[in-house]
Scaffold this motif. Structure first.
Motif, PDB file in Angstrom:
ATOM      1  N   ASP A 109       0.845  -1.193   0.000  1.00 20.61           N
ATOM      2  CA  ASP A 109       0.000   0.000   0.000  1.00 20.61           C
ATOM      3  C   ASP A 109       0.884   1.248   0.000  1.00 20.61           C
ATOM      4  OD1 ASP A 109      -2.037   1.799   0.164  1.00 20.61           O
ATOM      5  OD2 ASP A 109      -2.825   1.108   2.085  1.00 20.61           O
ATOM      6  N   THR A 110       0.842   2.007  -1.105  1.00 21.17           N
ATOM      7  CA  THR A 110       1.612   3.239  -1.215  1.00 21.17           C
ATOM      8  C   THR A 110       0.649   4.421  -1.344  1.00 21.17           C
ATOM      9  OG1 THR A 110       1.773   3.099  -3.628  1.00 21.17           O
ATOM     10  CG2 THR A 110       3.488   1.990  -2.337  1.00 21.17           C
ATOM     11  N   LYS A 111       1.186   5.584  -1.574  1.00 21.53           N
ATOM     12  CA  LYS A 111       0.368   6.795  -1.649  1.00 21.53           C
ATOM     13  C   LYS A 111      -0.572   6.759  -2.843  1.00 21.53           C
ATOM     14  CE  LYS A 111       0.723  11.852  -1.696  1.00 21.53           C
ATOM     15  NZ  LYS A 111       1.651  13.024  -1.724  1.00 21.53           N
ATOM     16  N   LYS A 112      -0.154   6.163  -3.965  1.00 17.84           N
ATOM     17  CA  LYS A 112      -0.967   6.182  -5.188  1.00 17.84           C
ATOM     18  C   LYS A 112      -1.570   4.826  -5.554  1.00 17.84           C
ATOM     19  CE  LYS A 112      -1.611   9.147  -7.360  1.00 17.84           C
ATOM     20  NZ  LYS A 112      -2.702  10.154  -7.277  1.00 17.84           N
ATOM     21  N   MET A 113      -0.964   3.722  -5.087  1.00 20.02           N
ATOM     22  CA  MET A 113      -1.410   2.396  -5.492  1.00 20.02           C
ATOM     23  C   MET A 113      -1.570   1.486  -4.279  1.00 20.02           C
ATOM     24  SD  MET A 113      -1.642   2.330  -8.878  1.00 20.02           S
ATOM     25  CE  MET A 113      -1.582   0.579  -9.239  1.00 20.02           C
ATOM     26  N   LYS A 114      -2.453   0.497  -4.428  1.00 18.78           N
ATOM     27  CA  LYS A 114      -2.594  -0.547  -3.425  1.00 18.78           C
ATOM     28  C   LYS A 114      -2.721  -1.883  -4.147  1.00 18.78           C
ATOM     29  CE  LYS A 114      -5.212  -1.991   0.666  1.00 18.78           C
ATOM     30  NZ  LYS A 114      -6.350  -1.691   1.572  1.00 18.78           N
ATOM     31  N   GLN A 115      -1.785  -2.795  -3.848  1.00 20.02           N
ATOM     32  CA  GLN A 115      -1.777  -4.125  -4.444  1.00 20.02           C
ATOM     33  C   GLN A 115      -2.104  -5.147  -3.356  1.00 20.02           C
ATOM     34  OE1 GLN A 115      -1.261  -3.869  -7.631  1.00 20.02           O
ATOM     35  NE2 GLN A 115      -0.223  -1.897  -7.799  1.00 20.02           N
TER      36      GLN A 115
END
Length: 253
Positions: free
Chosen positions: A60-66
């Motif tokens: 989970d990052t600022k722009k994407m969530k995998q």
């Protein structure tokens, strides 16, 4: 000279401790993993007791969530295997900027759900979907997310006496999902996911709910219930499958 060197080595650890606050914690990681295994009870198309396992990975990052989840269920009685099921769930979400999303915490996603169930009413189920989701509630104790979007589903029915050579069903669906997380106390939490897939030929409704109680540090005890209702099933099989699990869970952060 020796006393001066010894004094220097003794003061270094004390100096290092003084630089680190007593309540210091490592910064949160973008990566989280959960591994669990335990006991299960099956009712519906299969009646048996045995073991299950689950692994979930989240980046989970600022722009994407995998997110990726793998589940395995296996049961056998004294004579033969009575349950064998494998689930794979993959979702990739792109977070929208607050000034471009109509609702706070909006995101667009692509998702794949794949099931192999040796004794289920459908032995192979593959669903791919895309759509829009948003976080209706997101604070320290409560999280509520809603998702909606179109998809495509492939079902292979189990072989029966009435249909020894069944044909696969292919259907365009509308998928809606509600994901709820509630922190009850400092060491306990309740999670519930409700997913509906409505198609022209068939529709399903799945409730995946669990209660988690942290035992110590990263270890927790987890009770889970998975209930799936399928509107149209092959002759001789049941519409509702229920799996109840009692697992020990470990979290990597």
């Amino acid at each position: 000279m020796f006393r001066a060197i010894a004094a220097l080595f003794l003061t270094l650890p004390m100096s290092a401790q003084a630089l680190v606050p007593p309540d210091y914690q490592e910064p949160p990681s973008d990566f989280t993993a959960e591994v669990e295994a335990g006991f299960q009870l099956n009712t519906g198309n299969t009646d048996s007791t045995s073991f299950n396992g689950r692994t979930k990975l989240v980046y989970d990052t600022k722009k994407m969530k995998q997110e990726g989840t793998v589940k395995a269920y296996f049961a056998a009685d004294d004579e033969k295997t009575t349950s064998e099921k494998y689930d794979i769930q993959i979702q990739s979400s792109y977070k929208l900027d607050n000034d471009t999303a109509y609702l706070g915490g909006g995101y667009v996603f692509g998702r794949g759900d794949f099931t192999i169930d040796r004794f289920g009413s459908y032995t192979q189920i593959s669903t791919v979907s895309t759509g829009y989701g948003f976080d209706a509630i997101s604070d320290h104790s409560t999280k509520l997310s809603l998702e909606v979007g179109p998809g495509y589903r492939y079902n292979m029915p189990i072989e029966t006496d009435a249909e020894p050579d069944p044909e696969a069903n292919r259907d365009v669906i509308l998928r809606t999902a509600i994901k709820f997380e509630q922190k009850l106390q400092e060491y306990t939490s309740l999670n519930a996911d409700l997913t509906a897939e409505a198609g022209e030929d068939n529709s399903t409704l799945t409730l995946d709910m669990n209660y988690k109680n942290t035992l110590f540090q990263d270890w927790a005890f987890k009770i889970g219930v998975n209930v799936k209702y399928t509107d149209v099933v092959p002759e001789g099989t049941k519409q509702t499958d229920t799996i109840t699990t009692f697992n020990l869970l470990y979290t990597f952060q």
